[in-house]
Design an enzyme around this catalytic site. Structure first.
Site, PDB file in Angstrom:
ATOM      1  N   GLU A 109      48.016  17.477  44.828  1.00 35.34           N
ATOM      2  CA  GLU A 109      46.590  17.760  44.832  1.00 35.34           C
ATOM      3  C   GLU A 109      46.073  17.885  43.398  1.00 35.34           C
ATOM      4  OE1 GLU A 109      48.756  19.105  46.793  1.00 35.34           O
ATOM      5  OE2 GLU A 109      47.974  19.239  48.826  1.00 35.34           O
ATOM      6  N   ASP A 144      48.845  21.899  36.889  1.00 38.92           N
ATOM      7  CA  ASP A 144      49.159  21.889  38.323  1.00 38.92           C
ATOM      8  C   ASP A 144      49.875  20.591  38.669  1.00 38.92           C
ATOM      9  OD1 ASP A 144      49.272  21.982  41.019  1.00 38.92           O
ATOM     10  OD2 ASP A 144      47.103  22.181  41.349  1.00 38.92           O
ATOM     11  N   ASP A 186      60.776  20.833  67.352  1.00 37.17           N
ATOM     12  CA  ASP A 186      60.332  19.594  68.002  1.00 37.17           C
ATOM     13  C   ASP A 186      61.310  19.164  69.086  1.00 37.17           C
ATOM     14  OD1 ASP A 186      58.006  19.121  66.621  1.00 37.17           O
ATOM     15  OD2 ASP A 186      59.019  18.053  64.994  1.00 37.17           O
ATOM     16  N   ALA A 215      52.215  29.902  44.528  1.00 35.29           N
ATOM     17  CA  ALA A 215      51.772  30.163  45.898  1.00 35.29           C
ATOM     18  C   ALA A 215      51.164  31.553  46.011  1.00 35.29           C
ATOM     19  CB  ALA A 215      52.941  30.021  46.859  1.00 35.29           C
ATOM     20  N   ASP A 242      52.165  12.432  64.369  1.00 38.07           N
ATOM     21  CA  ASP A 242      51.889  13.541  63.469  1.00 38.07           C
ATOM     22  C   ASP A 242      50.886  13.071  62.426  1.00 38.07           C
ATOM     23  OD1 ASP A 242      53.299  15.720  64.375  1.00 38.07           O
ATOM     24  OD2 ASP A 242      55.189  14.887  63.648  1.00 38.07           O
ATOM     25  N   ARG A 295      47.626  31.354  44.021  1.00 31.25           N
ATOM     26  CA  ARG A 295      46.869  30.280  44.656  1.00 31.25           C
ATOM     27  C   ARG A 295      45.783  29.714  43.731  1.00 31.25           C
ATOM     28  NH1 ARG A 295      45.452  30.225  50.473  1.00 31.25           N
ATOM     29  NH2 ARG A 295      43.922  31.855  50.125  1.00 31.25           N
ATOM     30  N   MET A 296      46.071  29.737  42.448  1.00 32.64           N
ATOM     31  CA  MET A 296      45.157  29.048  41.537  1.00 32.64           C
ATOM     32  C   MET A 296      45.914  28.646  40.268  1.00 32.64           C
ATOM     33  SD  MET A 296      42.717  32.156  40.325  1.00 32.64           S
ATOM     34  CE  MET A 296      43.334  33.641  39.619  1.00 32.64           C
ATOM     35  N   SER A 297      45.313  27.726  39.534  1.00 34.18           N
ATOM     36  CA  SER A 297      45.909  27.328  38.271  1.00 34.18           C
ATOM     37  C   SER A 297      44.781  27.232  37.242  1.00 34.18           C
ATOM     38  CB  SER A 297      46.604  25.972  38.410  1.00 34.18           C
ATOM     39  OG  SER A 297      45.658  24.978  38.713  1.00 34.18           O
TER      40      SER A 297
END
Lengths: 563, 715
Positions: free
Chosen positions: B371, B367, B554, B403, B330, B406-408
């Site tokens: 990321e 944030d 899986d 979410a 993975d 989708r921005m900060s």
């Protein structure tokens, strides 16, 4: 030219001749066994025996074919010998019926591609038995051996099928397309050298010293050629290839080892072609060639080097060797005949130096795989390769695999059974013979009378007899009178079991391999076409055989050679 | 951007005992490492401790399982009987004692190997204390003993409770202390739904309340199976071990034959041998070294996995691991660090990189996703921007990342000047700029596309101030490939193993990462069906496939793969389907598992080769000793010039016994393994164990003979 140089040049000539025909013959044989066409004569034969040559056989069916065909051959040959007394004189030369135990021994011997002879050809067998019985088995027993080897090769080459080809087609093709054509050419060469080919009776000729001697005629050249080509070894005459009618001169003495070695060596090319990687065949060839050259060199060394003023004056150990062939030619012949399942002799192995005799013994003990009998040499070597792959293959960190086939429990079980057979027969029967013999002064025991010579040499003779029988060699160490019910029966059994039991395991192995799906080769795979693997294989063969027979060899040839 | 990673486990905080090419492993795991690797080192004291077990194994019914050693035991019994009939013969007694020691040493090797597992099992048993379960009966709760639970029962666990049995969380989320089975003290999150729902009986809930659906019967739980496995109770011989046993048995028969038939030959040579000498010869010839150590090697192989916190459900799987030719890995967590990191700030025309960095940093302070943190770190490292804290800025209104949006970002008011900065997914930012009547720079679109094509994730940075709303630039987020992975994949390639990266990314992104990491192939936008199809395709070509997985989806692929390693954090379905469970849930460990599998096979092959090669020297010691009287010429074979026939035979027997003890550490640790091609590996091992096996006994027997000849009254 010194005898040593002559010997080396002969070996070189033989090497070059074998190298020249290696590729064409190997490729031709590969084409024969993968062709889909049938010759007219073959179709006629298939109709006669009621076989369907295109029907694929699984291993049990293939094995049934081998066994049934050989059993019929055994019975016919036995009956022919037993009936010799009632045949017309033109066919029997006036010889009597062969005794039951000797007839069994001889029939077993020729059907098993051994050609151990407890009889003396010119004093026992007429034209009918020689030509219709023995010569026919010389062809077909050889073809059976090649067929079984081809079946094993197909086991490696095929996958996800249990089919190994058709026994009858393989048998007939081997005979019609390979053995007969080469035999015809070979017989002409031998006749050109001076071998005889007629159906004359017995001539009585006067000797220089005043006595008379009987000299037989016969279809000698034709039988001689297949005797060598099919790695059979049963001489027309008692003196075998030391007889001038069988082996007239130095050239024929080199041509005969060539015939012995040519098919077994070329089969490695056939193997490479059929598994789709000729380099795999070369690795097997290299292994066989290395052992053959090594043994020949050792033999020449021990025979030329022999101490003692008389032997040195003669240029080596000449006792029991033909003046025509000398030490070099005889050494080449002796090694070729014992490293294959031939057993033809142009000199008497019993008279070799202690070590020289040991080399002939060891050659057979290796299982006759370098290059071995026609077919049997290849399958014997492939079984050893499986053992070597299993032991050493683990050391690369993968479950062992050979030619893309995994060597698992079933495969190793069959290979282990295969390698157990001959040592069991050789050591078991020899021990039994020694135990029954008692001390040499025992008089009541049949076997004891056979052991004429005492000491280590006497032991070597018995050991040699069973080694030769169980490995389907057929050569004798001389000195041992093997024409007794005990030896006729036990050696007969050793020959049959030593020939057909291994075939059972080889064919089962072939079936098991053919059913597998192939494992692709990666950088982590043990590469079996490399010199390293060939060297490893030589080592495994020598060590496994050496360890098995070391005590017996120590008490025979080593005790004699080191004294 | 949707970094919904609920795991509290740092993907790097796993213990990877052998080598950690990733480098910067946190210190606590380094400590754990040392503790575990120590188990792999042979402790001489273990020999003493295992002695009683070794004696118990002398029972012929146990011995028969190892045909080679059974023959030695029978030989020992015979020589004992013979020694008793002639009690004055020191030689008979000496041989007898050493033959018994040979058997005992073999048993000792096995007992030591098992002993290490036993110690581990005891620790596990402590975790298996009797618990009282709070079973839900409708809406009511009832107290029942943990052993009464049946599959399908629902139980409640709250902070402080021991989980009574294996199951899946069906309601709630909790942090769980799994140190009882993993040895890892950091708690893990278990929650209903998703791939982190499985809980193991014997572990402890640290916070919150969960409802667990029991999935295994008492007595068959994970801990029970673990105990069985490490104790060796459930150990079955593996295919290769069986095959090797067959080969060893057939060699034993060959030598039995050689020795049994020797007596008639010897009598003929007027050199009849005593049974004691023949028994000694037989024991020396049969492959006792490998016969004695074979089962210890197998147990130790499993054990080495356990040391690395991997549980193999069968030895077959360990063997298969050595044969694997395709590894499915993975991407996330195995090849890359698990989350994308900021790599570059790219300004649009008219802006500077410094401006972008400043805005990016400001907008990311709120944030808390990995990321977001990486953007702050990059701004500091590349542009020297000091990290500002939320409290530092006055009149700041923080817009945290969600979410949905989708921005900060942050709305600032400094000295009366209002400034709004935002960063986020390009769609959201463009919408935000347009809403405010701003302009989107022409090259913004092109920049984001370039980054996408290179396999990165673009985030737009926008600013609204007096001038108006506009896009300043792009943040280039990259998947960061773990350090050392390329080297590792190169090694695997040399070993003949193909690596395939599995990722949900689009083909472009996948290709870029695959190239950077140096994997051989990749499967992009992979669905469980794709994975399954890939495995089947590889297997159809005869390849063995290994993979890791944790999710329920899986499970079919894990079951189909030849080596399926389920993560302990995964679902019960995944753990059931795989044939190994990694307690550390570290997908990189697959590579080590393959190496352990190979090491196991190499150890077997090396000791078999060694054992067989040993026989040559033993013949040279024993045969002259037996027959030099009858045939003086054979004394020339006594190339070691051993002192006397009796001392020669005794030396060979002693060497044969001592070599077993000497090789126990090697059998337990496994031979040294380095990834290299099959050819160089064969050459190295043949030299070491083949030639070494030929030469070593000549030296060993000679030394023992010298020592024996010093004993007064002998020889």
């Amino acid at each position: 030219m010194s005898p040593v140089l002559a010997g080396v040049l002969q070996l070189l000539a033989l090497f070059v001749a074998l190298a020249l025909v290696y590729r064409p013959l190997g490729d031709y044989m590969a084409a024969v066994y993968s062709s889909t066409k049938h010759l007219r004569v073959e179709k006629w034969i298939y109709r006669c025996i009621g076989a369907n040559p295109t029907a694929e056989m699984r291993w049990p069916a293939y094995l049934r074919g081998v066994l049934a065909f050989s059993a019929v051959g055994l019975l016919l040959l036995y009956l022919l010998q037993r009936a010799q007394g009632v045949l017309p004189k033109g066919l029997s030369l006036g010889f009597h019926a062969i005794s039951p135990d000797q007839a069994f021994n001889t029939a077993a011997s020729f059907v098993a591609n051994t050609n151990w002879q407890s009889y003396s050809g010119e004093q026992a067998m007429g034209h009918a038995v020689q030509t219709l019985g023995l010569a026919v088995q010389n062809f077909v027993s050889a073809a059976v051996g090649i067929a079984v080897a081809i079946a094993l090769v197909r086991g490696f080459a095929r996958s996800r099928t249990g089919n190994l080809g058709n026994f009858w087609a393989d048998l007939v093709r081997g005979t019609v397309r390979i053995l007969i054509p080469i035999a015809v050419i070979g017989a002409l060469v031998l006749v050109a050298c001076g071998a005889i080919q007629n159906f004359a009776g017995i001539h009585e000729i006067g000797q220089l010293t005043g006595g008379t001697q009987q000299v037989n005629g016969g279809a000698v050249a034709s039988q001689e050629v297949i005797k060598e080509l099919g790695t059979n070894g049963g001489g027309y005459f008692n003196a075998n290839s030391a007889h001038p009618f069988e082996n007239p001169n130095g050239l024929s003495n080199l041509f005969e080892p060539f015939l012995i070695l040519v098919i077994p060596f070329a089969l490695t090319r056939t193997f490479g072609k059929l598994v789709g990687n000729v380099r795999q065949g070369y690795a097997i060839l290299a292994t066989m060639g290395l052992i053959w050259l090594g043994f020949t060199a050792l033999m020449m060394w021990t025979e030329f080097h022999h101490g003692g003023p008389a032997l040195q004056a003669a240029g080596g150990a000449m006792e029991g060797k033909e003046q025509r062939f000398g030490v070099g030619g005889s050494s080449i012949f002796a090694v070729a005949t014992t490293l294959t399942s031939t057993g033809a002799v142009d000199s008497f192995h019993s008279s070799y130096t202690g070590f020289g005799g040991g080399i002939t013994l060891l050659g057979m003990m290796l299982g006759e795989i370098a290059p071995g009998g026609v077919g049997s040499g290849l399958y014997g070597m492939l079984v050893m390769a499986i053992i070597a792959v299993f032991i050493a293959g683990l050391m690369v960190g993968r479950t062992p695999e050979y030619l893309g086939k995994k060597i698992g429990t079933r495969e190793i079980k069959l290979a282990a059974c295969y390698i157990l057979i001959t040592p069991t027969l050789v050591l078991g029967f020899t021990a039994l013979s020694m135990a029954l013999a008692g001390p040499p002064d025992s008089i009541l025991n049949t076997a004891a009378n056979s052991v004429r010579d005492s000491g280590a040499h006497g032991f070597s003779e018995v050991l040699y007899a069973f080694t030769s029988g169980a490995n389907n060699n057929g050569s004798a160490f001389a000195g041992l009178n093997a024409n007794t019910p005990w030896y006729n029966t036990t050696i007969g059994l050793a020959m049959l079991l030593g020939r057909f039991l291994p075939m059972v395991f080889v064919l089962a192995l072939a079936g098991s391999l053919a059913e597998q799906r192939p494992v692709p080769e990666t950088a982590g795979t043990l590469r079996t076409h490399k010199p390293l693997f060939a060297g490893l294989l030589v080592g495994v063969i020598l060590i496994i055989t050496g360890l098995t027979y070391f005590p017996a060899l120590a008490l025979g040839p080593m005790a004699e050679g080191l004294s | 951007m949707s970094p919904v990673d609920t795991s509290v486990e740092d993907p790097m905080s796993t213990s990877t005992p052998v080598r950690t090419p990733e480098g910067g492993a946190p210190p606590h795991s380094a400590e754990a490492e040392q503790g575990r690797v120590a188990g792999g080192i042979f402790d001489p004291k273990a020999l003493l401790k295992s002695f009683p077990d070794a004696c118990r194994k002398l029972d012929p019914r146990v011995m028969i399982k190892s045909p080679v050693m059974f023959v030695v035991e029978v030989g020992s019994v015979i020589t004992t009987a013979l020694a008793l009939t002639d009690p004055g013969d020191w030689f008979g007694w000496a041989i007898t004692v050493w033959l018994w020691l040979t058997v005992l040493f073999a048993n000792l090797a096995e007992a030591v190997a098992e002993g290490r597992g036993k110690a581990q099992a005891d620790t596990l048993r402590k975790a298996k204390t009797d618990t009282v379960a709070r079973r839900l009966n409708g809406s009511a709760e009832e107290q029942v003993p943990g052993t009464d639970l049946r599959i399908g029962d629902l139980v409640v666990c709250e902070a402080g409770d021991i989980i009574p049995g294996d199951g899946d969380v069906v309601e709630g989320v909790a942090s769980v202390d799994e140190s009882a089975i993993t040895g890892e003290s950091a708690p893990v999150i278990r929650e209903s739904g998703g791939d982190r729902s499985a809980v193991t009986g014997g572990t402890k809930v640290l916070s919150d309340r969960v409802v667990i659906k029991i999935t295994t019967k008492p007595g068959e739980t994970f801990i029970d199976r673990m105990i069985n496995l490490v104790e060796g109770a459930a150990r079955q011989k593996t295919p290769n071990e069986i095959a090797l046993n067959i080969l060893l048995a057939s060699l034993t028969i060959v030598f039995l034959l050689a020795v049994v038939t020797l007596q008639p030959f010897a009598i003929y040579a007027k050199a009849e041998q005593t049974m004691i000498v023949l028994a000694a010869l037989l024991v020396c010839l049969i492959p006792t070294t490998i016969g004695a150590l074979l089962s210890a090697i197998g147990i130790a192989g499993m054990d080495r996995l356990v040391q690395r916190n991997v549980l193999a459900m069968s030895g077959r799987a360990v063997e298969a691991a050595g044969d694997v030719s395709t590894l499915l890995l993975d991407k996330t967590g195995t090849i890359t660090l698990g989350n994308r990191q900021a790599a570059e700030f790219v300004p649009v025309k008219g802006a500077t990189a410094a401006e972008v960095a400043d805005a990016a940093q400001l907008s990311s302070l709120a944030d808390e996703t990995p990321e977001g943190r990486s953007i702050v770190v990059l701004a500091k490292e590349e542009y020297g921007l000091r990290e500002r804290h939320e409290g530092e800025l006055e009149h700041a209104e923080w817009v945290p990342f969600t979410a949905q949006t989708r921005m900060s970002g942050v709305d600032l008011e400094e000295n009366g000047v209002a400034r709004k900065v935002r960063k986020g997914a390009s769609g959201s930012i463009i919408a935000w700029v347009r809403e405010r009547g701003g302009t989107v720079a022409e090259d913004a679109q092109r920049l984001t596309e370039t980054i996408s094509e290179a396999g990165g994730t673009p985030l737009l940075v926008a600013l609204e101030d007096a001038v108006g709303a506009r896009v300043l630039g792009v943040i280039h987020l990259k998947d960061v490939v773990k350090e050392g992975m390329r080297e590792r994949f190169d090694e695997l390639r040399r070993m003949g193993i193909k690596t395939v990266m599995i990722t949900g990314d689009n083909p472009l992104t996948a290709k870029a990462i695959a190239e950077e990491a140096g994997v051989d192939d990749f499967l992009a936008e992979a669905t469980p069906e794709d994975k399954m199809a890939l495995i089947k395709r590889e297997q159809a070509g005869g390849k063995l496939v290994a993979m890791t997985g944790d999710g329920t989806n899986d499970a079919p692929a894990l079951a189909q793969a030849d080596v399926g390693v389920a993560m302990n954090t995964g679902t019960s379905a995944a753990k059931e389907a795989g044939n190994m469970v990694d307690l550390d849930s570290n997908p990189t460990k697959l590579i080590e598992i393959v190496e352990i599998g190979k090491q196991l096979l190499i150890t077997r092959g090396a000791l078999t080769t060694f054992s067989i090669a040993n026989d040559v020297a033993k013949y040279f010691a024993i045969i002259p000793a037996m027959f030099a009287v009858a045939y003086p010429g054979l004394d020339k074979l006594n190339i070691m010039s051993l002192h006397s026939p009796q001392s020669a035979i005794l030396s060979a027997v002693i060497f044969n016994a001592l070599i077993i003890v000497a090789l126990v550490p090697l059998a337990l640790k496994g031979v040294r393994y380095r990834p290299m091609s099959a050819d160089s590996m064969l050459r190295r091992n043949l030299g070491l164990y083949g030639l070494g096996g030929l030469v070593a006994p000549f030296i060993g027997i000679k030394i023992i003979d010298l020592l024996i000849s010093l004993i007064p009254g002998i020889g």
